[in-house]
Motif scaffolding. Structure first.
Motif, PDB file in Angstrom:
ATOM      1  N   GLU A  43      65.245  54.415  31.363  1.00 48.05           N
ATOM      2  CA  GLU A  43      65.305  53.572  30.843  1.00 48.05           C
ATOM      3  C   GLU A  43      66.068  54.444  28.836  1.00 48.05           C
ATOM      4  N   GLU A  44      67.146  55.114  29.695  1.00 47.50           N
ATOM      5  CA  GLU A  44      67.455  55.915  28.291  1.00 47.50           C
ATOM      6  C   GLU A  44      68.827  54.891  28.071  1.00 47.50           C
ATOM      7  N   PHE A  45      69.467  54.239  28.762  1.00 42.38           N
ATOM      8  CA  PHE A  45      71.000  53.084  28.312  1.00 42.38           C
ATOM      9  C   PHE A  45      70.436  51.761  28.668  1.00 42.38           C
ATOM     10  N   GLU A  46      69.618  51.205  29.097  1.00 43.89           N
ATOM     11  CA  GLU A  46      69.355  50.376  29.893  1.00 43.89           C
ATOM     12  C   GLU A  46      67.740  49.911  29.710  1.00 43.89           C
ATOM     13  N   HIS A  47      67.262  48.225  28.826  1.00 45.77           N
ATOM     14  CA  HIS A  47      66.032  47.986  28.956  1.00 45.77           C
ATOM     15  C   HIS A  47      65.293  48.349  30.615  1.00 45.77           C
ATOM     16  N   GLY A  48      64.319  49.055  31.196  1.00 43.90           N
ATOM     17  CA  GLY A  48      63.484  48.579  32.489  1.00 43.90           C
ATOM     18  C   GLY A  48      64.448  49.100  33.645  1.00 43.90           C
ATOM     19  N   VAL A  49      65.891  49.872  33.310  1.00 46.41           N
ATOM     20  CA  VAL A  49      66.586  50.985  34.598  1.00 46.41           C
ATOM     21  C   VAL A  49      66.106  52.256  33.992  1.00 46.41           C
ATOM     22  N   TYR A  50      65.929  52.565  35.293  1.00 51.77           N
ATOM     23  CA  TYR A  50      65.851  54.112  35.791  1.00 51.77           C
ATOM     24  C   TYR A  50      67.340  54.445  36.168  1.00 51.77           C
ATOM     25  N   ASN A  61      77.644  59.235  17.470  1.00 53.32           N
ATOM     26  CA  ASN A  61      76.918  58.189  16.216  1.00 53.32           C
ATOM     27  C   ASN A  61      75.375  57.885  17.013  1.00 53.32           C
ATOM     28  N   PHE A  62      74.680  58.265  17.281  1.00 48.66           N
ATOM     29  CA  PHE A  62      73.721  58.416  18.011  1.00 48.66           C
ATOM     30  C   PHE A  62      72.903  56.459  17.704  1.00 48.66           C
ATOM     31  N   ILE A  63      72.865  56.119  16.820  1.00 48.31           N
ATOM     32  CA  ILE A  63      72.512  54.996  16.675  1.00 48.31           C
ATOM     33  C   ILE A  63      72.935  54.203  16.970  1.00 48.31           C
ATOM     34  N   GLY A  64      71.663  53.739  16.972  1.00 45.86           N
ATOM     35  CA  GLY A  64      71.886  51.804  18.180  1.00 45.86           C
ATOM     36  C   GLY A  64      72.753  51.578  19.794  1.00 45.86           C
ATOM     37  N   VAL A  65      72.462  52.831  19.998  1.00 43.46           N
ATOM     38  CA  VAL A  65      72.830  53.091  21.039  1.00 43.46           C
ATOM     39  C   VAL A  65      72.487  53.534  22.237  1.00 43.46           C
ATOM     40  N   GLY A  66      71.960  53.086  23.748  1.00 40.30           N
ATOM     41  CA  GLY A  66      70.984  53.214  24.741  1.00 40.30           C
ATOM     42  C   GLY A  66      69.470  52.378  24.352  1.00 40.30           C
ATOM     43  N   GLY A  67      69.181  52.980  25.540  1.00 37.46           N
ATOM     44  CA  GLY A  67      67.764  51.633  25.268  1.00 37.46           C
ATOM     45  C   GLY A  67      66.532  53.007  24.845  1.00 37.46           C
ATOM     46  N   PRO A  68      65.327  52.443  25.436  1.00 39.16           N
ATOM     47  CA  PRO A  68      63.875  52.963  24.567  1.00 39.16           C
ATOM     48  C   PRO A  68      64.030  54.624  24.746  1.00 39.16           C
ATOM     49  N   GLY A  69      64.758  55.164  25.510  1.00 40.83           N
ATOM     50  CA  GLY A  69      64.236  56.799  26.404  1.00 40.83           C
ATOM     51  C   GLY A  69      65.675  57.031  25.844  1.00 40.83           C
ATOM     52  N   ALA A  70      66.187  56.577  24.991  1.00 42.81           N
ATOM     53  CA  ALA A  70      67.359  57.803  24.842  1.00 42.81           C
ATOM     54  C   ALA A  70      67.555  59.020  23.769  1.00 42.81           C
ATOM     55  N   ALA A  71      68.223  60.374  23.443  1.00 44.53           N
ATOM     56  CA  ALA A  71      68.071  60.661  23.181  1.00 44.53           C
ATOM     57  C   ALA A  71      68.749  60.323  21.639  1.00 44.53           C
TER      58      ALA A  71
END
Length: 259
Positions: A197-204, A164-174
């Motif tokens: 920013e795939e898991f957390e905002h602002g984090v690479y 379930n991808f919905i609601g998981v990860g940051g703005p760059g998440a698949a």
């Protein structure tokens, strides 16, 4: 600290595991769902859901509807931190901190989840949810996608078909297996995973797989920081990561020979 629901669930799950392990360690009465909820000041329904997930992961176990105790995966994880190449990874993680000032991690895969084995000293800070045993998704973390490096499109589709991808990860998440495939193709071309920013905002997160001499992926090695810390020197960091990953793969063989 990340305040997302994913991070909150991980933090609360780790609190449950620590409480169960501590009570077992000191020979105190083991607890069920309602007692855990009371001890941790959490909603009983949430404790019930989290303990079921922890049992599914093997970190906790429960006979019928009795009290919880630590599961086999908890002990195997604890043992792995004190033997072989995982013990030796501490030196590599701290060397990355010294070189770049970035947080660093070694992780392994369990299905479509990632388990943190070891974090650098500047990552696992007091009060943080970052602890050995922390579980995150494969598809929206740099460490996780590095562990998927050898998966072709069909293997990725099969692995992630029930996610379930919905609601998981940051703005760059698949948000679908197809999008994960696109990210993997892009990053394979560059030679490393760059999760923006795939898991957390602002984090690479920059990550590479750790392989044994036969080429099998054992783990992933990653560093985390902000965009200004990672992006301008991504090539240099990736080269150092790959060198460290090669050393860890070699030390895995050396550890096996010694045993």
């Amino acid at each position: 600290m990340d305040t997302s629901s994913e991070a909150s669930s991980m933090a609360q799950g780790l609190r449950i595991v620590r409480l169960v392990a501590d009570r077992e360690k000191w020979g105190r009465r083991l607890l069920g769902v309602s007692q855990l909820a009371s001890e941790l000041d959490m909603e009983q329904s949430r404790v019930s859901r989290l303990t079921q997930e922890l049992c599914d992961l093997g970190l906790l176990e429960r006979v019928e509807r009795g009290p919880f105790r630590t599961g086999q995966r908890f002990f195997s994880l604890a043992a792995s931190l004190n033997t072989g190449w995982i013990r030796e990874s501490r030196t590599e993680l701290e060397a990355l901190v010294a070189s770049f000032g970035l947080r660093s991690r070694v992780s392994v895969r369990s299905g479509f989840r990632v388990t943190l084995l070891r974090a650098s000293s500047n990552d696992a800070l007091p009060g943080s949810f970052v602890k050995p045993g922390m579980v995150t998704p494969t598809w929206c973390t740099g460490s996780g996608r590095a562990l998927l490096w050898d998966h072709n499109q069909a293997a990725l589709q099969e692995l992630l078909k029930d996610v379930n991808f919905i609601g998981v990860g940051g703005p760059g998440a698949a948000h679908s297996p197809g999008e994960v495939c696109e990210l993997m193709d892009r990053d394979r071309a560059r030679g490393c995973i760059l999760a923006a920013e795939e898991f957390e905002h602002g984090v690479y997160e920059l990550a590479v797989p750790v392989r044994n001499p036969e080429g099998t992926i054992l783990a992933s090695l990653s560093v985390l920081g902000g965009r200004p810390e990672i992006e301008p020197r991504a090539g240099k960091i990736a080269n150092v990561l790959m060198e460290a990953a090669n050393r860890l793969g070699t030390s895995h063989l050396s550890s096996a020979d010694r045993s």
